[in-house]
Structure formats: C-alpha cells, structure tokens
Design a protein around this motif. Structure first.
Motif, PDB file in Angstrom:
ATOM      1  N   PHE A  25       0.843  -1.195   0.000  1.00 45.12           N
ATOM      2  CA  PHE A  25       0.000   0.000   0.000  1.00 45.12           C
ATOM      3  C   PHE A  25       0.872   1.236   0.000  1.00 45.12           C
ATOM      4  N   GLY A  26       0.356   2.310  -0.622  1.00 48.48           N
ATOM      5  CA  GLY A  26       1.034   3.600  -0.576  1.00 48.48           C
ATOM      6  C   GLY A  26       2.183   3.701  -1.562  1.00 48.48           C
ATOM      7  N   GLY A  27       3.016   4.725  -1.364  1.00 46.06           N
ATOM      8  CA  GLY A  27       4.082   5.016  -2.305  1.00 46.06           C
ATOM      9  C   GLY A  27       5.421   4.388  -1.957  1.00 46.06           C
ATOM     10  N   GLY A  28       5.497   3.621  -0.875  1.00 49.75           N
ATOM     11  CA  GLY A  28       6.767   3.025  -0.472  1.00 49.75           C
ATOM     12  C   GLY A  28       6.921   1.591  -0.920  1.00 49.75           C
ATOM     13  N   LEU A  29       6.468   1.298  -2.130  1.00 52.43           N
ATOM     14  CA  LEU A  29       6.438  -0.087  -2.586  1.00 52.43           C
ATOM     15  C   LEU A  29       7.830  -0.675  -2.776  1.00 52.43           C
ATOM     16  N   THR A  30       8.786   0.128  -3.237  1.00 54.63           N
ATOM     17  CA  THR A  30      10.131  -0.412  -3.429  1.00 54.63           C
ATOM     18  C   THR A  30      10.743  -0.853  -2.102  1.00 54.63           C
ATOM     19  N   ALA A  31      10.433  -0.142  -1.025  1.00 52.77           N
ATOM     20  CA  ALA A  31      10.920  -0.543   0.298  1.00 52.77           C
ATOM     21  C   ALA A  31      10.302  -1.872   0.710  1.00 52.77           C
ATOM     22  N   TYR A  32       9.041  -2.046   0.392  1.00 55.86           N
ATOM     23  CA  TYR A  32       8.339  -3.285   0.727  1.00 55.86           C
ATOM     24  C   TYR A  32       8.905  -4.462  -0.077  1.00 55.86           C
ATOM     25  N   VAL A  33       9.175  -4.207  -1.363  1.00 55.94           N
ATOM     26  CA  VAL A  33       9.765  -5.242  -2.215  1.00 55.94           C
ATOM     27  C   VAL A  33      11.129  -5.663  -1.676  1.00 55.94           C
ATOM     28  N   ARG A  34      11.942  -4.677  -1.292  1.00 53.17           N
ATOM     29  CA  ARG A  34      13.258  -4.993  -0.749  1.00 53.17           C
ATOM     30  C   ARG A  34      13.161  -5.831   0.520  1.00 53.17           C
ATOM     31  N   GLU A  48      23.296  -6.535  -4.457  1.00 54.81           N
ATOM     32  CA  GLU A  48      22.662  -6.880  -5.720  1.00 54.81           C
ATOM     33  C   GLU A  48      21.402  -6.044  -5.957  1.00 54.81           C
ATOM     34  N   PHE A  49      20.689  -5.706  -4.880  1.00 51.77           N
ATOM     35  CA  PHE A  49      19.406  -5.022  -5.008  1.00 51.77           C
ATOM     36  C   PHE A  49      19.560  -3.542  -5.345  1.00 51.77           C
ATOM     37  N   PHE A  50      20.436  -2.834  -4.632  1.00 49.09           N
ATOM     38  CA  PHE A  50      20.482  -1.377  -4.755  1.00 49.09           C
ATOM     39  C   PHE A  50      20.966  -0.881  -6.119  1.00 49.09           C
ATOM     40  N   PRO A  51      21.880  -1.564  -6.815  1.00 48.30           N
ATOM     41  CA  PRO A  51      22.177  -1.117  -8.187  1.00 48.30           C
ATOM     42  C   PRO A  51      20.951  -1.159  -9.097  1.00 48.30           C
ATOM     43  N   ILE A  67      12.320  -2.065 -10.748  1.00 51.59           N
ATOM     44  CA  ILE A  67      13.018  -2.952  -9.818  1.00 51.59           C
ATOM     45  C   ILE A  67      12.463  -4.368  -9.887  1.00 51.59           C
ATOM     46  N   SER A  68      11.173  -4.507 -10.169  1.00 47.02           N
ATOM     47  CA  SER A  68      10.576  -5.842 -10.315  1.00 47.02           C
ATOM     48  C   SER A  68      11.121  -6.549 -11.551  1.00 47.02           C
ATOM     49  N   LEU A  69      11.266  -5.808 -12.648  1.00 50.20           N
ATOM     50  CA  LEU A  69      11.869  -6.377 -13.855  1.00 50.20           C
ATOM     51  C   LEU A  69      13.297  -6.828 -13.580  1.00 50.20           C
ATOM     52  N   TYR A  70      14.033  -6.004 -12.850  1.00 52.88           N
ATOM     53  CA  TYR A  70      15.426  -6.313 -12.512  1.00 52.88           C
ATOM     54  C   TYR A  70      15.513  -7.580 -11.664  1.00 52.88           C
ATOM     55  N   ILE A  71      14.684  -7.664 -10.639  1.00 56.18           N
ATOM     56  CA  ILE A  71      14.697  -8.821  -9.739  1.00 56.18           C
ATOM     57  C   ILE A  71      14.306 -10.091 -10.478  1.00 56.18           C
ATOM     58  N   ALA A  72      13.202 -10.015 -11.220  1.00 58.76           N
ATOM     59  CA  ALA A  72      12.695 -11.197 -11.911  1.00 58.76           C
ATOM     60  C   ALA A  72      13.679 -11.703 -12.954  1.00 58.76           C
ATOM     61  N   ASN A  73      14.311 -10.787 -13.679  1.00 58.02           N
ATOM     62  CA  ASN A  73      15.289 -11.204 -14.679  1.00 58.02           C
ATOM     63  C   ASN A  73      16.512 -11.826 -14.013  1.00 58.02           C
ATOM     64  N   HIS A  74      16.906 -11.275 -12.869  1.00 58.79           N
ATOM     65  CA  HIS A  74      18.052 -11.808 -12.128  1.00 58.79           C
ATOM     66  C   HIS A  74      17.773 -13.225 -11.619  1.00 58.79           C
TER      67      HIS A  74
END
Length: 199
Positions: A25-34, A48-51, A67-74
């Motif tokens: 929820f909200g605008g902090g989704l990248t923090a939640y994904v991490r 690996e995540f922060f680059p 970031i989701s594309l990056y993670i999934a491809n990795h």
C-alpha cells in the motif's frame, strides 16, 4: 558478501509477486519489495538489489516496475519478468478499479478521507526506511555525499526536473568512478615490493 546463486521456480516467483501486489500500500512499494526479497526471502543481497534500484530510478517509468523487472530477470530470466510483472500488477489493478468506484461514489464521506490520510502517512514511513537503507549502502565516502547533496539541491532548490538533474550528475559520477589504469610507477612499486618479499 554475495549469496550463492539460488534456484527460484516460476511458481514461487509468481506467488511472491502476487503477494506483494496484493499486500503493498502507498508510495513506499520499493521498500516493501526490498524487505521481502532481500530480508525475508534472502534471494538477493543489498549489494545486488540497490544497483537495480538506482537503475530503475534513473530510467523513465515507475520505480517498482523497474526494480521488479530487474529482480525477476536476475532470478528467472525473461520468463520470470513476464510472470512477476503480471502478478505484481493484477491485484492492485483490480483493487484500484474497485476503490476508484467507491471513492467517486462515496468520496465525500469523512471515513474515506481519514483512510486516505492514514495510508499516505504509512507510505511516507516506508519511503523513509528505504532512504536510510539505500544511504547506508550507497554513501560510502565524501564524494558520494557531495554527489547526493548536489543532486538534491538541483532538484529541490534549483527546481530542475529529474531528467536534467540526471543528465548533469550521472556523467560526473560515472567519470569519477571510471576504472583507473595502473600507472607505470605503481607497477614498478609493486614489482619492487615483490622483490623485497622474495627470500
């Protein structure tokens, strides 16, 4: 420290991103994904995540999509990209349709305004936590801090749009961190040192 390569199935990847899409929820989704990918699942390290996060912020589009594309491809390659992105977008798309309908139908109710304000506060907290974690990993020396502050002032105080700020600061940062060639002097010093160390 890099973790050993992990085999993540497409099914598990889909389940994880479906969960992220349905519970974020909200605008902090990248923090939640991490938090889920790095801290809970331990599929990636911060190194690996922060680059990937920096790359997604520098490119056009939503950060969470990048970031989701990056993670999934990795983790699973091109097929993982399609699966993760579909599972990430489907739940919020459905929720957004339903909530949008309810908001424009009952948006004047005080309870709806209170809910939106509460969600916004939570989002700010998530983004703040992401900033702290990112700063710990990225700001390693004085030059990093100078680049960070210069970028901040260009955008905040100079009212420069983000693409222009990136065009100004990214080349400077890349130039500073360019690979340095070993000079002849350093090679000679190394050779002399090896000669001293030999019995």
């Amino acid at each position: 420290t890099m973790l050993p390569e992990k085999k993540v199935s497409l099914r598990l990847l889909a389940k994880t991103f479906l969960f992220i899409g349905a519970t974020s929820f909200g605008g902090g989704l990248t923090a939640y994904v991490r938090r889920i990918i790095v801290e809970n699942k331990k599929w990636m390290t911060n190194a690996e995540f922060f680059p990937g996060l920096a790359l997604s912020q520098a490119l056009p589009g939503a950060n969470v999509v990048g970031i989701s594309l990056y993670i999934a491809n990795h983790l699973c390659g091109p097929r993982g990209v399609v699966v993760a992105l579909s599972c990430l977008i489907a739940p919020p798309a459905i929720f957004a349709f339903l909530v949008g309908y309810l908001y424009f139908t009952f948006g004047t109710l005080p309870a709806m305004e209170s809910i939106l304000k509460g969600v916004a506060a939570v989002a700010c907290g998530l983004m703040a936590s992401m900033f702290v974690e990112s700063a710990r990993e990225s700001l390693k020396n004085k030059i990093d801090i100078v680049i960070f502050l210069a970028t901040f002032f260009l955008i905040k105080k100079g009212h420069l749009s983000i693409p222009y700020a990136i065009l100004i600061m990214a080349p400077l940062a890349i130039w500073y961190y360019r690979p340095r060639q070993v000079t002849a002097h350093r090679l000679q010093v190394t050779a002399d040192q090896e000669g001293i160390d030999k019995p």
